[in-house]
Design an enzyme around this catalytic site. Structure first.
Site, PDB file in Angstrom:
ATOM      1  N   HIS B  12       0.817  -1.224   0.000  1.00 18.34           N
ATOM      2  CA  HIS B  12       0.000   0.000   0.000  1.00 18.34           C
ATOM      3  C   HIS B  12       0.856   1.282   0.000  1.00 18.34           C
ATOM      4  CE1 HIS B  12       0.013  -0.686   4.623  1.00 18.34           C
ATOM      5  NE2 HIS B  12       0.979   0.153   4.313  1.00 18.34           N
ATOM      6  N   HIS B  60      -1.503   4.965   9.470  1.00 16.74           N
ATOM      7  CA  HIS B  60      -0.172   5.576   9.619  1.00 16.74           C
ATOM      8  C   HIS B  60      -0.262   6.987  10.171  1.00 16.74           C
ATOM      9  CE1 HIS B  60       0.063   2.517   6.488  1.00 16.74           C
ATOM     10  NE2 HIS B  60       1.358   2.450   6.632  1.00 16.74           N
ATOM     11  N   HIS B 194      10.354  -3.889   4.322  1.00 18.92           N
ATOM     12  CA  HIS B 194      10.866  -2.530   4.150  1.00 18.92           C
ATOM     13  C   HIS B 194      11.134  -1.900   5.512  1.00 18.92           C
ATOM     14  CE1 HIS B 194       6.485  -1.754   4.438  1.00 18.92           C
ATOM     15  NE2 HIS B 194       6.632  -0.447   4.410  1.00 18.92           N
ATOM     16  N   GLU B 241       4.217  -5.221   8.682  1.00 16.08           N
ATOM     17  CA  GLU B 241       2.871  -5.133   8.099  1.00 16.08           C
ATOM     18  C   GLU B 241       2.424  -6.452   7.481  1.00 16.08           C
ATOM     19  OE1 GLU B 241       2.876  -0.380   6.917  1.00 16.08           O
ATOM     20  OE2 GLU B 241       3.452  -1.867   5.432  1.00 16.08           O
TER      21      GLU B 241
END
Lengths: 117, 280
Positions: B12, B60, B194, B241
Site C-alpha cells: 500500500h 499511519h 521494508h 505489516e
C-alpha cells in the site's frame, strides 16, 4: 508471561515503544498536525511560534531546526509522523532514507534495486 | 449464510497513489510487474463477484494518533473518507460501509474475547484507499461495501503474529455465521519487507518475503513462530505489516488455491507484492 525488560538489539533500528512514545509525544503531536494544509502553512510562516505552541523540548526544537531525521528519531519522533514533516519540504521516503544512511539519493535507490536481484 | 470468496493481499505504498494521481502507471519504474499484475486480480474479482470487502490494514497517523492507539479497531460507519496525509497526494474517493457486517463482526469478535475499539467515524488512510483503488480502478464508484479492520503497527508492543492469526480466524468464523447471502472478499494490505527509519533504512529481505508468500498458501501458521522483534529484524520496521496478510489469510476457513502472485523490488523503499487466494 513475564515481559523481559531487556531490549532486543537490532542494528540500525530503534523500536518505537513506550519509552520513545513518552519521550516524543510533543514532537509527534506537532507532526501529526501537519495532516492539515493550514497547519503546514502556519509552521512555514512562523516555525518558532508553531514549535512553542506544541511545547517541544529543546532537544526536539533543535532536531526540527536541523531537519535531520536521525536526530528527530533520537528525540522520540516516529517515522510515520515525521513523514508528514518531510512532506512540508517535498521530501519523499527515498530522500529520508538517503539522509539517514549518509548516501546520495541515487546511491540509495541503487541499493534498493540491488536488493531485488 | 455469507460466503468468503477468498483474499487479496497487496502492498500500500503512498507512491502508488502518487503514480495513479499523475497517471504514471505505465512508466518503466513500475515495470515489469507492479500495475501489470492487477488485471489478473480484476478478472478474478469479476468471476467471484464480492458484495463486501473486509479490509485489514494499518493506519499511519491519519485516523489514530498516540493519544489513543487501539491494537485492533473495527469500523462501523456508513462511509469512510480518505484525507490529506501531509504529502499533498489528492484524496481518493470515499467508500461505503456495511453497518450490518460491521456490528456482526464486532459482536462476534468481542464474544470471542477480542477487546476491540469500535469506530462510528473513521478516516481511511492510503493503506486502505490505495489497494481499493488498485483493485477497483477508475472513476466509477467502488462496487463493494466495506468494513475496515485496523491493526496497530505504529506503537510497540504490536499484537503477536499468533494473536493476529487468531483474529483473522475469528473474522472468518464470524462471516461464515453471518445470516446474509453476501459474498465477502478479505483484503489485507501492507508489506512486504521494508524499513523507513534508522541507519538500517532501505533494508529489504527478498528471500524471507518469498518464503513467507509461499508458506501463506498452505502453512500460514509458519510465521507465528516469530516474535514481533524477530520480524522487525527479518523484514524491517515496516515489514511487520505482513501481519495484515497473515490476518487476511487466517480468515479463509479452509484450503486455498493461489490464483496469482507477483513480487517487485522496489516501490519507493518497499518490496511490493500481490497475492490472490481463492477459497476452496
Amino acid at each position: 508471561m513475564v515481559i523481559s525488560k531487556q531490549k532486543r538489539e537490532i542494528p540500525g533500528t530503534v523500536l518505537f515503544d513506550g519509552e520513545q512514545a513518552r519521550k516524543g509525544y510533543a514532537l509527534n503531536k506537532m507532526c501529526f498536525s501537519f495532516n492539515s494544509a493550514e497547519n503546514r502553512a502556519e509552521f512555514v510562516r512562523d516555525e518558532d511560534a508553531y514549535c512553542a505552541k506544541y511545547g517541544l523540548t529543546p532537544e526536539q526544537r533543535a532536531a526540527i531546526a536541523s531537519r535531520n531525521v536521525l536526530q528527530l528519531l533520537a528525540a522520540g519522533g516516529n517515522v510515520y509522523y515525521l513523514a508528514k514533516f518531510a512532506g512540508i519540504f517535498g521530501l519523499d521516503m527515498q530522500d529520508v532514507g538517503a539522509q539517514q544512511t549518509g548516501m546520495s539519493k541515487d546511491a540509495f535507490k541503487a541499493k534498493l534495486i540491488d536488493a531485488g536481484r | 449464510m455469507a460466503t468468503i470468496v477468498g483474499a487479496i493481499t497487496t502492498s500500500h505504498v503512498p507512491a502508488i497513489g502518487g503514480a495513479i494521481a499523475k497517471n504514471k502507471q505505465q512508466d518503466p519504474y513500475w515495470k515489469p510487474s507492479f500495475f501489470d499484475g492487477f488485471p489478473v486480480a480484476h478478472q478474478w474479482l469479476d468471476k467471484v463477484r464480492p458484495d463486501v470487502a473486509v479490509v485489514i490494514y494499518n493506519d499511519h497517523g491519519l485516523n489514530f494518533f498516540l493519544d489513543k492507539m487501539p491494537t485492533f479497531a473495527v469500523g462501523a460507519a456508513p462511509e469512510y473518507c480518505n484525507a490529506d496525509e501531509g504529502w499533498g497526494i489528492p484524496a481518493l474517493p470515499p467508500h461505503r460501509g456495511d453497518l450490518d457486517l460491521s456490528w456482526h463482526l464486532i459482536e462476534s469478535l468481542i464474544a470471542e474475547e477480542f477487546d476491540l475499539t469500535t469506530c462510528q467515524e473513521m478516516l481511511i488512510d492510503h493503506a486502505f484507499a490505495i489497494p481499493m483503488e488498485l483493485l477497483w480502478p477508475g472513476p466509477a464508484p467502488c462496487p463493494v461495501r466495506t468494513v475496515p479492520v485496523c491493526i496497530n503497527t505504529v506503537q510497540f508492543p504490536l499484537p503477536t503474529p499468533a494473536r493476529c492469526f487468531k483474529l483473522g480466524a475469528a473474522i472468518g468464523r464470524a462471516i461464515e455465521f453471518w445470516d446474509n447471502d453476501a459474498r465477502v472478499v478479505i483484503v489485507g494490505t501492507g508489506g512486504l519487507s521494508h524499513q523507513l527509519d534508522g541507519q538500517r533504512a532501505g533494508f529489504l529481505n527478498k528471500e524471507f518475503d518469498l518464503l513467507f508468500m509461499d508458506k501463506l498458501i498452505d502453512d500460514p501458521l509458519w510465521v507465528t513462530r516469530y516474535s514481533i522483534p524477530d520480524l522487525v529484524e527479518l523484514t524491517g520496521t515496516q515489514g511487520v505489516e505482513l501481519l495484515m496478510w497473515l490476518t487476511a489469510r487466517a480468515a479463509l476457513p479452509g484450503g486455498v488455491n493461489k490464483v496469482h502472485s507477483n513480487y517487485h523490488i522496489p516501490i519507493s523503499n518497499t518490496a511490493a507484492a500481490l497475492m490472490v487466494l481463492e477459497s476452496v
